[in-house]
Design a protein around this motif. Structure first.
Motif, mmCIF file in Angstrom:
data_model
loop_
_atom_site.group_PDB
_atom_site.id
_atom_site.type_symbol
_atom_site.label_atom_id
_atom_site.label_comp_id
_atom_site.label_asym_id
_atom_site.label_seq_id
_atom_site.Cartn_x
_atom_site.Cartn_y
_atom_site.Cartn_z
ATOM 1 N N ASP A 196 -27.776 -33.306 28.277
ATOM 2 C CA ASP A 196 -26.794 -33.703 29.273
ATOM 3 C C ASP A 196 -25.557 -34.200 28.547
ATOM 4 O OD1 ASP A 196 -28.705 -33.121 31.135
ATOM 5 O OD2 ASP A 196 -29.193 -35.211 31.600
ATOM 6 N N LEU A 197 -24.394 -33.696 28.946
ATOM 7 C CA LEU A 197 -23.124 -34.094 28.344
ATOM 8 C C LEU A 197 -22.366 -34.968 29.334
ATOM 9 C CD1 LEU A 197 -20.885 -33.811 26.135
ATOM 10 C CD2 LEU A 197 -20.069 -31.823 27.433
ATOM 11 N N TYR A 198 -22.017 -36.185 28.886
ATOM 12 C CA TYR A 198 -21.252 -37.105 29.718
ATOM 13 C C TYR A 198 -19.895 -37.360 29.073
ATOM 14 C CZ TYR A 198 -25.438 -38.098 32.453
ATOM 15 O OH TYR A 198 -26.542 -37.973 33.270
ATOM 16 N N LEU A 199 -18.834 -37.022 29.811
ATOM 17 C CA LEU A 199 -17.473 -37.275 29.369
ATOM 18 C C LEU A 199 -16.913 -38.453 30.154
ATOM 19 C CD1 LEU A 199 -16.158 -33.596 29.302
ATOM 20 C CD2 LEU A 199 -16.867 -34.970 27.334
ATOM 21 N N SER A 208 -27.074 -21.873 30.210
ATOM 22 C CA SER A 208 -26.534 -22.202 31.527
ATOM 23 C C SER A 208 -26.032 -23.641 31.544
ATOM 24 C CB SER A 208 -27.592 -22.008 32.618
ATOM 25 O OG SER A 208 -28.720 -22.834 32.365
ATOM 26 N N MET A 209 -25.098 -23.924 32.452
ATOM 27 C CA MET A 209 -24.565 -25.274 32.621
ATOM 28 C C MET A 209 -24.565 -25.619 34.101
ATOM 29 S SD MET A 209 -20.771 -26.860 31.808
ATOM 30 C CE MET A 209 -20.072 -26.223 33.364
ATOM 31 N N LYS A 210 -24.996 -26.840 34.435
ATOM 32 C CA LYS A 210 -25.027 -27.285 35.816
ATOM 33 C C LYS A 210 -24.412 -28.676 35.908
ATOM 34 C CE LYS A 210 -28.204 -28.670 39.492
ATOM 35 N NZ LYS A 210 -29.634 -28.848 39.873
ATOM 36 N N PRO A 211 -23.426 -28.869 36.785
ATOM 37 C CA PRO A 211 -22.882 -30.219 36.976
ATOM 38 C C PRO A 211 -23.948 -31.157 37.527
ATOM 39 C CG PRO A 211 -21.406 -28.558 37.889
ATOM 40 C CD PRO A 211 -22.695 -27.860 37.575
ATOM 41 N N ILE A 212 -24.040 -32.348 36.972
ATOM 42 C CA ILE A 212 -24.931 -33.386 37.476
ATOM 43 C C ILE A 212 -24.085 -34.630 37.729
ATOM 44 C CG2 ILE A 212 -26.996 -32.515 36.311
ATOM 45 C CD1 ILE A 212 -26.522 -34.531 34.096
ATOM 46 N N GLU A 213 -24.671 -35.649 38.272
ATOM 47 C CA GLU A 213 -23.904 -36.854 38.587
ATOM 48 C C GLU A 213 -23.320 -37.474 37.316
ATOM 49 O OE1 GLU A 213 -24.357 -41.148 40.934
ATOM 50 O OE2 GLU A 213 -26.049 -39.758 40.818
ATOM 51 N N GLY A 214 -22.010 -37.431 37.215
ATOM 52 C CA GLY A 214 -21.328 -38.032 36.068
ATOM 53 C C GLY A 214 -21.280 -37.171 34.829
ATOM 54 N N GLY A 215 -21.852 -35.959 34.868
ATOM 55 C CA GLY A 215 -21.873 -35.158 33.644
ATOM 56 C C GLY A 215 -22.243 -33.705 33.881
ATOM 57 N N TYR A 216 -22.761 -33.080 32.822
ATOM 58 C CA TYR A 216 -23.113 -31.669 32.857
ATOM 59 C C TYR A 216 -24.436 -31.474 32.118
ATOM 60 C CZ TYR A 216 -18.114 -31.377 33.817
ATOM 61 O OH TYR A 216 -16.861 -31.564 34.351
ATOM 62 N N GLY A 253 -17.939 -40.572 24.675
ATOM 63 C CA GLY A 253 -18.735 -39.583 25.380
ATOM 64 C C GLY A 253 -20.172 -39.653 24.887
ATOM 65 N N TYR A 254 -21.083 -39.005 25.607
ATOM 66 C CA TYR A 254 -22.505 -39.097 25.249
ATOM 67 C C TYR A 254 -23.232 -37.763 25.426
ATOM 68 C CZ TYR A 254 -21.677 -44.122 25.778
ATOM 69 O OH TYR A 254 -21.170 -45.397 25.668
ATOM 70 N N PHE A 255 -24.196 -37.519 24.528
ATOM 71 C CA PHE A 255 -25.239 -36.536 24.739
ATOM 72 C C PHE A 255 -26.467 -37.342 25.129
ATOM 73 C CE2 PHE A 255 -22.763 -34.366 21.331
ATOM 74 C CZ PHE A 255 -22.387 -33.249 22.051
ATOM 75 N N PHE A 281 -26.990 -39.539 21.923
ATOM 76 C CA PHE A 281 -26.047 -39.479 20.804
ATOM 77 C C PHE A 281 -24.667 -39.765 21.405
ATOM 78 C CE2 PHE A 281 -29.231 -36.209 19.447
ATOM 79 C CZ PHE A 281 -29.632 -36.799 18.264
ATOM 80 N N SER A 282 -23.888 -40.622 20.788
ATOM 81 C CA SER A 282 -22.544 -40.912 21.300
ATOM 82 C C SER A 282 -21.482 -40.318 20.377
ATOM 83 C CB SER A 282 -22.323 -42.420 21.426
ATOM 84 O OG SER A 282 -22.371 -43.045 20.154
ATOM 85 N N PHE A 283 -20.257 -40.163 20.902
ATOM 86 C CA PHE A 283 -19.152 -39.642 20.096
ATOM 87 C C PHE A 283 -17.834 -40.182 20.650
ATOM 88 C CE2 PHE A 283 -20.315 -36.573 23.381
ATOM 89 C CZ PHE A 283 -19.112 -36.295 23.997
#
Length: 220
Positions: A56-59, A82-90, A127-129, A147-149
């Motif tokens: 999950d990728l959170y920007l 594949s990528m799917k939008p989720i609450e607050g991220g992808y 941002g976060y993984f 993981f953060s960045f």
């Protein structure tokens, strides 16, 4: 006897620590101004033969993923990304239909195009993984919570003249050379990516060269 066993155990632990490396997910440097679109890449470093992954990728608020694609040099054709939008991220999921592992053990797995909202204030964001899961063919694997960045939002240039790729204040043939060099991967330190992206599509390519030619031919 106990001392000898302790020495053996210490040696074994040292061997394990040097041979088993933790998987690492890394995103390329994100430094952009509000309103900009930037291409970034996600890399994965690992020792195991993984055939699938999920994360999950959170920007930060105000940043969105506009496009995504798999890096074909690492992800086999039989693997679906594949990528799917989720609450607050992808949420990203790569699944191998034929059980083929990722090619190599390091390098880019996913390419993204990220956009920053016009009202984002300059500063350092995070941002976060999250929920990173890496799977082998036998359904075992590794799981990581996070993981953060860092993400840096910079002050926009006060005046950006479209086409002025080398920042010398005028659009001419030297800017065409600068853009060609950038496409080939060896631009100068004066290269201004925002100015070079004349059509504003988030990429610097041959279409921007055409646009610079048109600017030169129509300028007074």
């Amino acid at each position: 006897m106990n001392k000898r066993l302790l020495v053996i155990a210490t040696c074994l632990m040292a061997i394990l620590n040097t041979t088993i490396a933790e998987d690492r997910m890394v995103i390329s440097d994100i430094k952009m101004a509000a309103g900009e679109t930037k291409e970034v890449s996600i890399s994965l470093e690992h020792d195991m033969e993984y055939v699938a992954f999920q994360f999950d990728l959170y920007l930060p608020a105000g940043m969105t993923v506009e496009e995504y694609s798999a890096n074909s040099s690492r992800i086999p054709e039989s693997t679906t990304l594949s990528m799917k939008p989720i609450e607050g991220g992808y949420r990203f999921l790569a699944s191998a239909m034929q059980g083929k592992p990722l090619v190599g053990h390091s390098g880019i797995i996913v390419n993204l195009k990220i956009k920053a909202a016009e009202d984002l204030a300059p500063g350092t964001l995070t941002g976060y993984f999250r929920k990173v899961k890496l799977a082998k063919a036998d359904a075992t694997g590794s799981t990581y919570a996070e993981f953060s960045f860092p993400i840096t939002i910079i002050e926009p240039s006060t005046v950006i003249q479209k086409g002025d790729a080398n920042g010398d204040g005028v659009v001419n043939v030297t800017d065409i050379v600068e853009i060609v060099n950038a496409i080939l991967g060896h631009h100068s330190d004066k290269f201004n990516e925002t100015a070079a992206d004349v059509n504003g599509d988030g990429q610097v390519n041959v279409t921007d060269i055409v646009s610079v030619v048109n600017i030169i031919l129509t300028s007074n």
